[in-house]
Design a protein around this motif. Structure first.
Motif, PDB file in Angstrom:
ATOM      1  N   ILE A  81       0.830  -1.208   0.000  1.00  0.00           N
ATOM      2  CA  ILE A  81       0.000   0.000   0.000  1.00  0.00           C
ATOM      3  C   ILE A  81       0.867   1.262   0.000  1.00  0.00           C
ATOM      4  CG2 ILE A  81      -1.624   1.353   1.388  1.00  0.00           C
ATOM      5  CD1 ILE A  81      -2.842  -1.346   2.297  1.00  0.00           C
ATOM      6  N   GLN A  82       1.884   1.276   0.860  1.00  0.00           N
ATOM      7  CA  GLN A  82       2.720   2.472   0.945  1.00  0.00           C
ATOM      8  C   GLN A  82       3.496   2.692  -0.352  1.00  0.00           C
ATOM      9  OE1 GLN A  82       2.719   4.774   2.992  1.00  0.00           O
ATOM     10  NE2 GLN A  82       1.895   4.045   4.913  1.00  0.00           N
ATOM     11  N   GLU A  83       4.016   1.621  -0.935  1.00  0.00           N
ATOM     12  CA  GLU A  83       4.797   1.819  -2.151  1.00  0.00           C
ATOM     13  C   GLU A  83       3.902   2.170  -3.338  1.00  0.00           C
ATOM     14  OE1 GLU A  83       8.431  -0.336  -4.557  1.00  0.00           O
ATOM     15  OE2 GLU A  83       7.981  -0.919  -2.507  1.00  0.00           O
ATOM     16  N   LEU A  84       2.677   1.670  -3.355  1.00  0.00           N
ATOM     17  CA  LEU A  84       1.741   2.072  -4.407  1.00  0.00           C
ATOM     18  C   LEU A  84       1.423   3.567  -4.289  1.00  0.00           C
ATOM     19  CD1 LEU A  84      -0.771  -0.916  -4.619  1.00  0.00           C
ATOM     20  CD2 LEU A  84       0.923  -0.216  -6.323  1.00  0.00           C
ATOM     21  N   ARG A  85       1.275   4.055  -3.037  1.00  0.00           N
ATOM     22  CA  ARG A  85       1.065   5.495  -2.846  1.00  0.00           C
ATOM     23  C   ARG A  85       2.265   6.277  -3.392  1.00  0.00           C
ATOM     24  NH1 ARG A  85       0.309   7.152   2.992  1.00  0.00           N
ATOM     25  NH2 ARG A  85      -0.139   9.169   2.007  1.00  0.00           N
ATOM     26  N   ALA A  86       3.458   5.793  -3.080  1.00  0.00           N
ATOM     27  CA  ALA A  86       4.656   6.471  -3.574  1.00  0.00           C
ATOM     28  C   ALA A  86       4.733   6.399  -5.089  1.00  0.00           C
ATOM     29  CB  ALA A  86       5.909   5.851  -2.947  1.00  0.00           C
ATOM     30  N   LYS A  87       4.330   5.259  -5.654  1.00  0.00           N
ATOM     31  CA  LYS A  87       4.356   5.101  -7.108  1.00  0.00           C
ATOM     32  C   LYS A  87       3.425   6.107  -7.781  1.00  0.00           C
ATOM     33  CE  LYS A  87       2.832   1.963 -10.748  1.00  0.00           C
ATOM     34  NZ  LYS A  87       3.896   2.326 -11.712  1.00  0.00           N
ATOM     35  N   ARG A  88       2.213   6.246  -7.243  1.00  0.00           N
ATOM     36  CA  ARG A  88       1.275   7.200  -7.843  1.00  0.00           C
ATOM     37  C   ARG A  88       1.827   8.614  -7.776  1.00  0.00           C
ATOM     38  NH1 ARG A  88      -2.707   4.002  -5.204  1.00  0.00           N
ATOM     39  NH2 ARG A  88      -2.768   5.490  -3.454  1.00  0.00           N
ATOM     40  N   SER A 263      11.261   0.553   4.300  1.00  0.00           N
ATOM     41  CA  SER A 263      10.545   0.828   3.056  1.00  0.00           C
ATOM     42  C   SER A 263       9.424   1.835   3.277  1.00  0.00           C
ATOM     43  CB  SER A 263       9.972  -0.472   2.478  1.00  0.00           C
ATOM     44  OG  SER A 263      11.004  -1.395   2.215  1.00  0.00           O
ATOM     45  N   ILE A 264       8.692   1.674   4.381  1.00  0.00           N
ATOM     46  CA  ILE A 264       7.592   2.599   4.671  1.00  0.00           C
ATOM     47  C   ILE A 264       8.132   4.012   4.876  1.00  0.00           C
ATOM     48  CG2 ILE A 264       5.900   3.236   6.435  1.00  0.00           C
ATOM     49  CD1 ILE A 264       5.296   0.292   6.793  1.00  0.00           C
ATOM     50  N   ALA A 265       9.217   4.137   5.639  1.00  0.00           N
ATOM     51  CA  ALA A 265       9.765   5.462   5.911  1.00  0.00           C
ATOM     52  C   ALA A 265      10.207   6.148   4.624  1.00  0.00           C
ATOM     53  CB  ALA A 265      10.951   5.347   6.882  1.00  0.00           C
ATOM     54  N   VAL A 270       8.752  10.027   0.194  1.00  0.00           N
ATOM     55  CA  VAL A 270       8.469  10.377  -1.202  1.00  0.00           C
ATOM     56  C   VAL A 270       7.101  11.043  -1.311  1.00  0.00           C
ATOM     57  CG1 VAL A 270       7.980   9.407  -3.473  1.00  0.00           C
ATOM     58  CG2 VAL A 270       9.966   8.625  -2.199  1.00  0.00           C
ATOM     59  N   VAL A 271       6.103  10.478  -0.629  1.00  0.00           N
ATOM     60  CA  VAL A 271       4.748  11.031  -0.703  1.00  0.00           C
ATOM     61  C   VAL A 271       4.705  12.428  -0.089  1.00  0.00           C
ATOM     62  CG1 VAL A 271       2.376  10.735   0.087  1.00  0.00           C
ATOM     63  CG2 VAL A 271       3.662   8.758  -0.732  1.00  0.00           C
ATOM     64  N   ARG A 272       5.346  12.598   1.059  1.00  0.00           N
ATOM     65  CA  ARG A 272       5.331  13.909   1.707  1.00  0.00           C
ATOM     66  C   ARG A 272       6.009  14.963   0.850  1.00  0.00           C
ATOM     67  NH1 ARG A 272       6.848  12.522   8.040  1.00  0.00           N
ATOM     68  NH2 ARG A 272       4.754  11.893   8.699  1.00  0.00           N
ATOM     69  N   LEU A 273       7.150  14.613   0.262  1.00  0.00           N
ATOM     70  CA  LEU A 273       7.829  15.565  -0.603  1.00  0.00           C
ATOM     71  C   LEU A 273       7.026  15.811  -1.873  1.00  0.00           C
ATOM     72  CD1 LEU A 273      11.551  14.437  -0.221  1.00  0.00           C
ATOM     73  CD2 LEU A 273      10.440  16.441   0.765  1.00  0.00           C
ATOM     74  N   GLY A 274       6.342  14.775  -2.352  1.00  0.00           N
ATOM     75  CA  GLY A 274       5.506  14.945  -3.536  1.00  0.00           C
ATOM     76  C   GLY A 274       4.406  15.952  -3.314  1.00  0.00           C
ATOM     77  N   ARG A 275       3.862  15.990  -2.102  1.00  0.00           N
ATOM     78  CA  ARG A 275       2.818  16.977  -1.807  1.00  0.00           C
ATOM     79  C   ARG A 275       3.358  18.398  -1.878  1.00  0.00           C
ATOM     80  NH1 ARG A 275       0.520  13.639   3.403  1.00  0.00           N
ATOM     81  NH2 ARG A 275      -0.712  12.096   2.231  1.00  0.00           N
ATOM     82  N   ARG A 276       4.648  18.544  -1.719  1.00  0.00           N
ATOM     83  CA  ARG A 276       5.278  19.858  -1.854  1.00  0.00           C
ATOM     84  C   ARG A 276       5.842  20.051  -3.255  1.00  0.00           C
ATOM     85  NH1 ARG A 276       5.689  22.456   2.887  1.00  0.00           N
ATOM     86  NH2 ARG A 276       5.372  21.235   4.784  1.00  0.00           N
ATOM     87  N   ARG A 277       5.371  19.248  -4.191  1.00  0.00           N
ATOM     88  CA  ARG A 277       5.788  19.316  -5.600  1.00  0.00           C
ATOM     89  C   ARG A 277       7.303  19.173  -5.729  1.00  0.00           C
ATOM     90  NH1 ARG A 277       2.373  20.797  -9.322  1.00  0.00           N
ATOM     91  NH2 ARG A 277       3.932  21.894 -10.572  1.00  0.00           N
ATOM     92  N   GLU A 583      12.940  16.297   5.717  1.00  0.00           N
ATOM     93  CA  GLU A 583      12.362  14.981   5.445  1.00  0.00           C
ATOM     94  C   GLU A 583      13.446  13.911   5.412  1.00  0.00           C
ATOM     95  OE1 GLU A 583       9.318  12.457   5.178  1.00  0.00           O
ATOM     96  OE2 GLU A 583       9.135  14.624   5.377  1.00  0.00           O
ATOM     97  N   GLY A 584      14.589  14.233   4.824  1.00  0.00           N
ATOM     98  CA  GLY A 584      15.681  13.276   4.817  1.00  0.00           C
ATOM     99  C   GLY A 584      16.173  12.947   6.212  1.00  0.00           C
ATOM    100  N   ARG A 585      16.286  13.953   7.055  1.00  0.00           N
ATOM    101  CA  ARG A 585      16.732  13.718   8.437  1.00  0.00           C
ATOM    102  C   ARG A 585      15.701  12.906   9.207  1.00  0.00           C
ATOM    103  NH1 ARG A 585      19.825  19.258  10.368  1.00  0.00           N
ATOM    104  NH2 ARG A 585      21.458  19.162   8.786  1.00  0.00           N
TER     105      ARG A 585
END
Length: 794
Positions: A81-88, A263-265, A270-277, A583-585
């Protein structure tokens, strides 16, 4: 044929090629496919091992002892589920961030997506464009191509009609067009994209450290399991009891949630950074974010917004038609950069319609461009300190204006025939100054706050620009960058990495930096032990972006910079970088916490199994006991800790640091649990269930203390998490049907108090041991040199 080539393909020809499969249909590799995600999360070595143990328990024991089998479903489902979210998120951002291609069809230029390019398309090129497919040059106007990503050579290559160009290279000067001859998987770009945009967890210190742990554990599991099975057979006297006891020990050794939480972290990052474009093109980049301690930024596009405004034109000669020449240069530029667009928009001078007889495109090496006009001479437009002599009073005026933060360029007439060898032109000796062109840059409103954030986080910012150092220093000083009051002209930098590194350490603003120098500066900083991130948006930043530990490109930057960067800021906001670093830290710091938890469990389970095997007693736990304890002290807390805020800067030495915590913590847990169990077995009035309850109490109390130590620094929610886990265990002990379900019988007060006393004593010893280790590591750490500790930049 020349007319047909100039007009490009017709719409009908494009349709025919698409139908014939001759389109540039390279699959996007911003993430793994759904099938790969499912296989990677389901078909794992741990799922196979746990599944086998689950079947053995169902065959020889009670189903309650098979609760750990739910780990397979939970791990796989959460991971998928988490990686599918990241994939999208990645796929959506990859489409937004993909560089469009300009093609000429039916005689008109149009912009298409890269996958819409077909065989035979006439592709139009401008400065900064990345070449998407392979082909032959059809036309060229001073076309220079950087092929460093293909050949490793940094010098631009001049291209004439008929020359070949390959995908993966990019235009650094001039323009032109070429015919697509190899598209899709036949083009060199297919391999580049496949390698550069893969969703992977490889090539990282973190994952290599975890893999090392897993290899060690795998080798330890087999002999320990054999020893445990033999001892249980001898002590219990039956195969079913021996299997259940051995399974209980082996299951606890497996850090089944460590890879999952990692993997989840990463995926949540990725998802959190994606929300910030923010497009993360390689997952290891998230780890790199946490380790950065030096951030190199270009002034243009980072501290200042894209684009400039024309402030004024200062005439230097009444005999030269400077404004008319400037208008002619602007009107004759088919591919204007930001500077020329500002001149076009703000000059207000009509196009004199001079006939162009020759052009020299702008390049970051020359720092000027030019054009020759029929009957009006040859004109050069570029950096004032390149086109004006040192003694020219106009140059002093340019430097005075530049010191206020304005960008000052010069317009000069050069001798006719100079453009035959533009790289050999000594403009300062032969040019006639005509005008100073003063441009006003748009400083980003959030730049000062962003610089303050990096200063607070011990990240040193170096401004590395191709512009006038005085002008760059003035802007950086206004933004509050430490050390900006004494900018350095990069043309005076020493060549050696050691000497250059010393200058870089002592200063923060550098102007007139060439592309090769940017690359050398990154390497000099790396040679001094720094983890370097580089931001950029122009083609002159590509080499440095490629060599930096972390390349960050602006979304509005050239296709070349976006191709080589690991992270693309699609919103072009410098203020996004604090969120990126944070986010990286968060990811790296939290994974280290989680690793401490899981490896502590592995250490104490191995120690318990070995002690049980050597002493020859029954294993103190049923699988359900360890499922309960692991869930409350590791599994559930790890999920929250892996996603919690964390601003601590990452440090090297992940593996030894985790081992320094997990080994003593695991030994304390294992030794205290075995001691409590052995004392309980000495009491003839108690049976196995009573003795295992005593061991469970000792292990839970000590494991909860380990969780409390890992959760530091304490705050309300971390303490609440630990308290909730303790309350949950008490609920299990208090509710009769839960107590029976987990086979816990705290009926012998003497044994239970003994277990608690042992756990408390072991907790004190463990805390003192960890304190001593912290003190020892601090004592043996080498002191920083005096020059470094007193450097205001550090």
């Amino acid at each position: 044929m020349e007319t047909t080539a100039a007009r490009g393909l017709t719409a009908a020809e494009v349709r025919e090629r698409v139908a014939a499969g001759q389109a540039n249909d390279v699959p996007r590799r911003s993430s793994r496919s759904v099938g790969e995600i499912v296989r990677a999360n389901v078909l794992t070595r741990f799922n196979a091992l746990i599944g086998t143990l689950f079947v053995l328990v169902l065959a020889f024991g009670q189903w309650q002892d098979g609760l750990f089998g739910g780990i397979i479903v939970a791990n796989s489902a959460i991971g998928v589920i988490q990686e599918l979210r990241a994939k999208r998120t990645l796929d959506r951002l990859a489409v937004i961030g993909e560089t469009p291609v300009t093609v000429r069809r039916d005689g008109a230029e149009e912009t298409v997506a890269q996958h819409e390019v077909v065989l035979g398309d006439l592709i139009v090129l401008g400065t900064g464009d990345r070449i998407p497919v392979d082909g032959a040059v059809a036309s060229a106007r001073g076309l220079e191509v950087d092929e460093s990503l293909l050949t490793g050579e940094a010098d631009p290559v001049h291209k004439a009609p008929g020359d070949q160009v390959q995908s993966g290279s990019f235009v650094v000067a001039g323009g032109g067009a070429f015919t697509a001859e190899k598209v899709g998987r036949d083009a060199y770009a297919a391999r580049l994209v496949e390698e550069a945009s893969r969703f992977t967890l490889a090539r990282s210190e973190l994952m290599s450290g975890i893999d090392r742990f897993l290899k060690w554990i795998t080798w330890l599991i087999v002999p320990t399991a054999v020893l445990l099975f033999v001892s249980q057979w001898n002590s219990a006297g039956s195969v079913p009891a021996a299997v259940v006891g051995a399974v209980a020990g082996v299951v606890t050794m497996i850090p089944e949630g460590l890879v999952l939480m990692t993997s989840i972290a990463f995926a949540v990052g990725v998802v959190r950074l994606g929300r910030r474009r923010c497009l993360v093109q390689e997952l290891p980049a998230i780890e790199g974010l946490a380790r950065v301690d030096v951030l190199c930024v270009d002034k243009t596009g980072t501290l200042t917004e894209p684009g400039m405004d024309l402030d004024r034109v200062v005439a230097l000669s009444d005999a030269l038609p400077g404004r008319a020449a400037l208008a002619a240069l602007a009107a004759g530029d088919d591919d204007p950069n930001a500077t020329m667009r500002a001149v076009q928009e703000g000059l207000g001078e009509p196009d004199p319609h001079w006939t162009i007889t020759g052009t020299v495109p702008f390049s970051s090496a020359r720092k000027w461009s030019g054009a020759a006009f029929d009957g009006h001479g040859s004109w050069a437009f570029g950096a004032a300190d390149v086109l004006l002599g040192p003694a020219d009073p106009a140059r002093a005026e340019a430097e005075r204006l530049g010191s206020t933060g304005l960008r000052v360029l010069a317009l000069a007439r050069v001798p006719d025939g100079s453009f035959a060898d533009p790289d050999g032109l000594d403009a300062t000796a032969s040019a006639e100054p005509a005008a100073l062109v003063v441009l006003r840059q748009r400083v980003r409103p959030d730049a000062a706050e962003t610089l303050r954030y990096f200063a607070d986080q011990d990240v040193t910012v170096k401004v590395i620009s191709g512009d006038n150092p005085v002008s760059v220093g003035a802007i950086a000083a206004d933004l509050g960058l430490p050390g900006a009051s004494h900018p350095v002209d990069a043309r005076t930098l020493p060549d050696g990495a050691g000497a250059m590194g010393e200058v870089l350490e002592a200063n923060s603003v550098f102007g007139r930096v060439s592309p090769q120098q940017k690359r050398a500066m990154v390497k000099a900083l790396q040679s001094r032990g720094h983890t370097v991130a580089m931001t950029g948006d122009g083609v002159n930043d590509v080499l440095a972006l490629k060599d930096a530990d972390l390349g960050i490109s602006m979304g509005s930057g050239s296709g070349a910079t976006r191709a080589v960067a690991q992270i693309v800021l699609l919103d072009n906001r410098f203020a996004t970088l604090p969120h990126v670093v944070g986010e990286g830290r968060r990811v790296l710091g939290n994974i280290e916490r989680v690793a401490n938890l899981f490896l502590t469990k592995t250490v104490y389970s191995i120690l318990l199994s070995v002690l049980v095997g050597l002493v020859g007693v029954r294993f103190p736990f049923l699988p359900r006991h360890l499922t309960l304890i692991s869930s409350l002290t590791i599994g559930i807390p790890a999920f929250f800790l892996a996603l919690a805020p964390n601003t601590e800067r990452a440090r090297a030495g992940f593996v030894p640091r985790v081992l320094r915590f997990a080994v003593p913590a695991g030994i304390a847990c294992g030794a205290a649990t075995f001691a409590g169990y052995r004392l309980a077995t000495e009491n003839p009035a108690t049976g196995f269930e009573d003795d295992s309850t005593t061991a469970s109490l000792a292990l839970f109390v000590l494991a909860l203390w380990v969780l409390l130590l890992i959760a530091r620094p304490w705050n309300w929610w971390r303490l609440s998490l630990v308290a909730a886990m303790a309350a949950a265990f008490l609920v299990v002990l208090a509710v009769p049907w839960l107590r029976d379900f987990f086979a816990l019988h705290p009926d012998n007060l003497q044994n239970d108090l003994t277990a608690l006393a042992i756990a408390v004593g072991a907790s004190v010893l463990l805390t003192l041991s960890l304190r001593w280790d912290t003190w020892y590591q601090r004592f043996r750490r080498p002191r920083k040199p005096e020059a470094e500790t007193t450097d205001p930049q550090r």
